[in-house]
Design an enzyme around this catalytic site. Structure first.
Site, PDB file in Angstrom:
ATOM      1  N   VAL A 150       0.830  -1.198   0.000  1.00  0.00           N
ATOM      2  CA  VAL A 150       0.000   0.000   0.000  1.00  0.00           C
ATOM      3  C   VAL A 150       0.868   1.252   0.000  1.00  0.00           C
ATOM      4  CG1 VAL A 150      -1.588   1.374   1.415  1.00  0.00           C
ATOM      5  CG2 VAL A 150      -2.046  -1.051   1.026  1.00  0.00           C
ATOM      6  N   GLU A 151       1.952   1.224   0.766  1.00  0.00           N
ATOM      7  CA  GLU A 151       2.778   2.417   0.904  1.00  0.00           C
ATOM      8  C   GLU A 151       3.568   2.752  -0.360  1.00  0.00           C
ATOM      9  OE1 GLU A 151       2.806   4.579   3.238  1.00  0.00           O
ATOM     10  OE2 GLU A 151       1.592   3.547   4.743  1.00  0.00           O
ATOM     11  N   THR A 152       4.236   1.778  -0.957  1.00  0.00           N
ATOM     12  CA  THR A 152       5.158   2.107  -2.063  1.00  0.00           C
ATOM     13  C   THR A 152       5.126   1.119  -3.225  1.00  0.00           C
ATOM     14  OG1 THR A 152       7.000   0.874  -1.048  1.00  0.00           O
ATOM     15  CG2 THR A 152       6.786   3.208  -0.450  1.00  0.00           C
ATOM     16  N   TYR A 344      -7.605   3.529   5.326  1.00  0.00           N
ATOM     17  CA  TYR A 344      -6.259   2.961   5.167  1.00  0.00           C
ATOM     18  C   TYR A 344      -6.169   1.585   5.817  1.00  0.00           C
ATOM     19  CZ  TYR A 344      -1.251   2.252   5.802  1.00  0.00           C
ATOM     20  OH  TYR A 344       0.016   1.708   5.807  1.00  0.00           O
TER      21      TYR A 344
END
Length: 363
Positions: A150-152, A344
């Site tokens: 999800v982050e990168t 999130y």
């Protein structure tokens, strides 16, 4: 400048000298115009402001000297090189036309085929490290994989903003007309300078998100200092290039923030017969009710929870007057410590479930 020969050969064709000269001149003109456009775009995207002259900057420099031994002059010299980024100011401004957040739109960005496919590859490539992290911190492998996805997207999109510029912009030029978070970003800027002073990081080179998050797991500088670990035991904590460091650090973050093995992450729920939805939603993401209390209020939980654990009813707004609902346990709440958003946390946990399902099917 390169000068062509009197005739320039292209397959089966000779170009006369004068034609070649005009062609080269045209290409040179295009290149110059492109360079000027790029310079102009950069000039519009950055503004020279001497942040070192701000009173808050001087106070921060004094604190860094007292706590970290960094000379005041060194901190102020660094801040002189920071640039104000209008793009960052715009990024934190609320939209001009206020709309309703849409869970389905948000979900489609993260629980999707690319992240699932790349997540499976990342899991396979780092299986032993993930097993070690799970054994040490009691964090499920799929949750670690999902957060980095999800982050990168597993390191593909770490960010192109110079962190010094982003944090200085948000610390000293936070836009008016909304809740002022400049104090938070000033603290992160201070943490960032201290972090670079202690590590191999170059404060003038490190790049990350527009908000200053860095590395595969997008840690804010204070989180790097507090929770990052040297997973590969090479004496350096490197959240950019060491997957082992990144994996162990994400697991450590979740563990420190209260992840409890065996407790619920998210549980599907039927609200059709709920007595008082407003009362159940009032605590928001904070686990408050036992499963028995929820059932007494008309909720039907479609999943396992421990008898004594506290739960929260989470509303996932889909648009005007339409919502989806899920019950979050202690571990759902822990994921919101990574990013304080129910959207999130639910996206991370849905992605983790999709990854685990795919892996179980293949094995």
């Amino acid at each position: 400048m390169y000068l062509p020969p009197l005739t320039t050969q292209i397959p089966d064709m000779l170009i006369p000298f004068e034609t070649a000269r005009r062609l080269v001149k045209s290409i040179a003109s295009i290149l110059i115009s492109t360079a000027l456009y790029t310079q102009a775009a950069h000039a519009q995207d950055t503004t020279r402001v001497n942040f070192s002259e701000r009173e808050a900057a001087v106070s921060m420099a004094q604190r860094l000297q007292e706590k970290e031994g960094i000379a005041i002059a060194d901190t102020l010299a660094l801040l002189k090189q920071a640039e104000l980024l209008p793009r960052v100011v715009q990024a934190v401004k609320p939209p001009k036309t206020k709309g309703v957040r849409n869970w389905d739109t948000y979900r489609s960005r993260f629980v999707e085929p690319i992240r699932i496919r790349k997540g499976m590859a990342f899991w396979n490539e780092n299986l032993e490290t993930l097993k070690q992290a799970e054994a040490k911190y009691n964090i499920p492998q799929e949750v670690i994989v999902a957060i980095i996805g999800v982050e990168t997207i597993y390191g593909e999109h770490i960010g192109n903003y110079r962190v010094l510029d982003s944090l200085a912009t948000l610390a000293f030029a936070y836009p008016e007309g909304q809740k002022d978070r400049s104090g938070f970003f000033l603290s992160e800027l201070e943490s960032f300078i201290a972090l670079c002073n202690k590590t191999h990081l170059d404060a003038l080179e490190v790049k990350g998100s527009y908000a200053g998050a860095i590395g595969l797991g997008q840690f804010m500088p204070s989180s790097w200092t507090a929770y990052a670990v040297d997973g590969d035991a090479d004496g350096i904590v490197d959240l950019f290039h060491s997957r082992k460091d990144a994996i162990f650090s994400v697991a450590n973050f979740l563990k420190v923030h209260g992840w409890e093995s065996g407790k619920a992450t998210r549980v599907l729920v039927d609200i059709e017969h709920a007595d008082n939805l407003a009362e159940l939603l009032a605590p928001d993401i904070v686990p408050t009710f036992t499963a028995a209390a929820m059932q007494q209020k008309g909720l039907k939980l479609n999943g396992e929870t421990l008898p004594d654990e506290k739960l929260a009813l989470i509303e996932l707004v889909r648009g005007e007057g339409e919502s989806a609902y899920v019950v979050g346990g202690q571990n759902f709440f822990v994921v919101t410590r990574y990013n304080r958003s129910s959207f999130y946390a639910n996206a991370v946990l849905e992605l983790s479930e999709a990854l685990k399902l795919r892996r179980d099917m293949l094995n």
